[in-house]
Design an enzyme around this catalytic site. Structure first.
Site, short mmCIF file in Angstrom:
data_model
loop_
_atom_site.label_atom_id
_atom_site.label_comp_id
_atom_site.label_asym_id
_atom_site.label_seq_id
_atom_site.Cartn_x
_atom_site.Cartn_y
_atom_site.Cartn_z
N SER A 58 0.82 -1.20 0.00
CA SER A 58 0.00 0.00 0.00
C SER A 58 0.86 1.26 0.00
O SER A 58 1.62 1.50 -0.93
CB SER A 58 -0.97 -0.03 1.17
OG SER A 58 -1.95 0.97 1.05
N ASP B 68 -3.39 6.53 -3.23
CA ASP B 68 -2.16 5.97 -2.68
C ASP B 68 -1.62 4.93 -3.67
O ASP B 68 -2.26 4.63 -4.68
CB ASP B 68 -2.39 5.44 -1.28
CG ASP B 68 -3.13 4.11 -1.23
OD1 ASP B 68 -3.83 3.79 -2.21
OD2 ASP B 68 -3.04 3.41 -0.22
N ASP C 96 -1.39 1.71 -4.12
CA ASP C 96 -2.17 0.59 -4.63
C ASP C 96 -3.62 0.98 -4.89
O ASP C 96 -4.47 0.12 -5.17
CB ASP C 96 -2.08 -0.63 -3.72
CG ASP C 96 -2.78 -0.42 -2.38
OD1 ASP C 96 -2.85 0.74 -1.92
OD2 ASP C 96 -3.22 -1.41 -1.78
N ASP D 152 -6.14 1.94 -3.20
CA ASP D 152 -7.29 1.59 -2.37
C ASP D 152 -7.70 2.75 -1.46
O ASP D 152 -8.75 2.71 -0.83
CB ASP D 152 -7.07 0.30 -1.57
CG ASP D 152 -5.98 0.41 -0.51
OD1 ASP D 152 -5.22 1.39 -0.52
OD2 ASP D 152 -5.87 -0.53 0.30
#
Length: 548
Positions: free
Chosen positions: A152, A295, A297, A299
């Site tokens: 992440s 961000d 990734d 999500d």
């Protein structure tokens, strides 16, 4: 373990390490360093495994990925054996995806090959994809599980391993503990069977983008400034926005292509100071209507808005209030709204509960993390929206039962258009919520500590008698039953016009105490004065929390 025991375990690990680079790295470590790496293997935290990419069981490397995936396979087969259908290889699917971090492609391929050798039908995504694509694919295909290789918004040196269960929800206990126990009995990494797999997923990606675009309800254009912060969300967000009718998008070119080194930011998290400076500069230059930061990734979604004093980023709570109110405004009043649930975490603002009540809906409070938010509600209810203050938003739980920065971005753009059609701005909407539900000001404080458990024990024994001048009552979440039990304290105080609240918990990844503050002032027509008072009191809470 003793030094000699650690040395023996380490030597066995090195002998069976399938990666000659990490084997050589471990061979060069002194005894103290080996002790650090072998005494504390990675465990499943709030969002899976995360650690630096290097050798040893406390980090992300090929040996850890192989052994963890073997363990995941054993736990899945055990669970399926207790289902009425049992484990039927031809019908049991697992989705595997990855972001663009260092070695994510190798780790994802290895995980897919281990699962295939264990008899699972594996969909290995053909390219780096946002984490919500994997969560969507698991749900869309009715797969047994999903694995996403991602850290992440962690620093560039890190990578991670996230597991989704049925329905595309992140795993919870006891599944995570069962996987850890299976890792302890896993074969040596170089002895774990692997089978060839084919890549795919174009159909799932297309369906995800179409569904993300579907959260839009308005019509009309909007100018958007966008940055994916060197992550994998850029092209996906552009495609989804275009499908939703938002094709006037300016991107931060220096941050658009995936780059695992994240060269233009000190820390690849939209919440960090300076991370969105380039975005806000672009938004002002392009005369955008809204600014969106994903961000790495994709999500999580952070939102920037223009104000009379220039551009500013909204807090996760502010975005949560706005999206919660907007989504609930589209729910039919009466029996439908009475069966509708919105959710936020114990460390998020309390305003969403007031918004839900005003719409005739229900609010659920969960522990920190979307593995809990995704399960909010109960029989006979429908989860319509969930958020956490750390810029995670789930705006379409029927499709993605996890946080999803891309669909959240489209939902927020839709909100901006709806407000514009009413002759209002985002700031007007925030003012309207404050007039109805009172001014809420939130914040967060992290304090490094040598021993977080000891620090929490001291705070339990001698909690502060007052906060910001108000006597304090304490709720210890260790005394809550079942899944609501966690290591956290809620400190509250106030009077008929003002409420102060601080939630304190240890960090799950670092030796820190984290405190989440909130001040609520009762509804008033003088928002300027109420906000000034709330900010002053919140500063006092932050000062006190820094000393806990």
């Amino acid at each position: 373990m003793t030094q000699s025991a650690i040395s023996a375990v380490a030597q066995t690990w090195i002998t069976h390490d399938p990666d000659p680079d990490t084997a050589a790295e471990l061979s060069a470590c002194d005894p103290d360093e080996l002790a650090r790496r072998f005494n504390n293997p990675l465990t499943f935290g709030t969002a899976g495994l995360r650690g630096p990419v290097r050798g040893g069981p406390d980090a992300m490397n090929m040996a850890v990925v192989l052994r963890t995936t073997w363990a995941v396979a054993q736990v899945l087969k055990d669970q399926l054996a207790h289902d009425s259908t049992g484990f039927i290889p031809s019908e049991t699917q697992v989705v595997v995806g990855r972001d663009a971090r260092h070695r994510s492609d190798e780790f994802a391929l290895a995980a897919a090959e281990v699962l295939a050798a264990q008899g699972f039908q594996v969909l290995l995504m053909l390219a780096a994809v946002p984490t919500p694509v994997v969560a969507f694919a698991v749900r869309h295909r009715s797969a047994t599980a999903g694995i996403q290789i991602t850290a992440s918004h962690n620093p560039p040196a890190d990578n991670g391993y996230k597991v989704f269960g049925k329905g595309g929800m992140q795993i919870i206990s006891p599944t995570d503990r069962e996987i850890e126990a299976a890792v302890a009995r896993a074969p040596h990494a170089d002895e774990i069977p692997r089978a060839t797999v084919q890549t795919g997923g174009l159909k799932e990606i297309r369906h995800y983008l179409e569904r993300a675009a579907h959260v839009r309800h308005t019509t009309g254009s909007l100018r958007v400034a966008l940055t994916p912060l060197h992550g994998v969300g850029g092209e996906f967000a552009l495609d989804a926005l275009a499908m939703a009718g938002f094709d006037d998008v300016y991107v931060v070119e220096s941050q658009f292509a995936p780059d695992p080194d994240f060269p233009t930011v000190a820390f690849p998290n939209p919440e960090e100071p300076g991370a969105t400076d380039a975005l806000l500069t672009l938004a002002a230059k392009a005369s955008a209507d809204v600014a969106i930061a994903l961000d790495p990734d994709a999500d999580r979604c952070a939102v920037g808005i223009p104000t009379a004093d220039g551009w500013r980023m909204l807090s996760g709570d502010e975005t949560g209030w706005l999206l919660g109110d907007y989504i609930l405004s589209q729910v039919e009043p009466g029996p439908v709204s009475e069966a509708t649930v919105v959710a936020s975490t114990v460390v998020s603002s309390r305003m969403l509960a007031e918004i839900a009540a005003a719409h005739g809906a229900h609010h659920a409070e969960t522990l920190t993390g979307f593995k809990w938010l995704a399960r909010a509600g109960g029989p006979g209810t429908t989860l319509a929206y969930a958020y956490e203050e750390a810029i995670g938003h789930c705006v379409d739980p029927a499709a993605v039962r996890d946080k999803d920065g891309i669909s959240a971005a489209i939902a927020f753009c839709d909100l901006v258009v709806a407000l514009r059609d009413q002759g209002r701005t985002v700031q007007d909407a925030l003012d309207g919520l404050a007039l109805r539900h009172g001014v809420h000001v939130t914040g967060a404080v992290s304090r490094p500590v040598e021993d977080a458990e000891a620090a929490m024990s001291r705070l339990r024994t001698t909690p502060p008698a007052e906060l910001a001048g108000f006597p304090v009552s304490v709720e210890d979440l260790l005394h809550r039953p079942g899944e609501q039990r966690t290591d956290a304290l809620i400190l509250t105080g106030g009077d008929e016009r003002t409420t102060v609240r601080v939630v304190v918990r240890p960090s799950g990844t670092e030796p820190k105490l984290k405190s989440y503050t909130e001040v609520r002032c009762a509804p008033t027509d003088d928002l300027t004065m109420a906000r000034a008072r709330a900010n002053t009191l919140n500063d006092e809470l932050a000062t006190a929390a820094a000393l806990f």
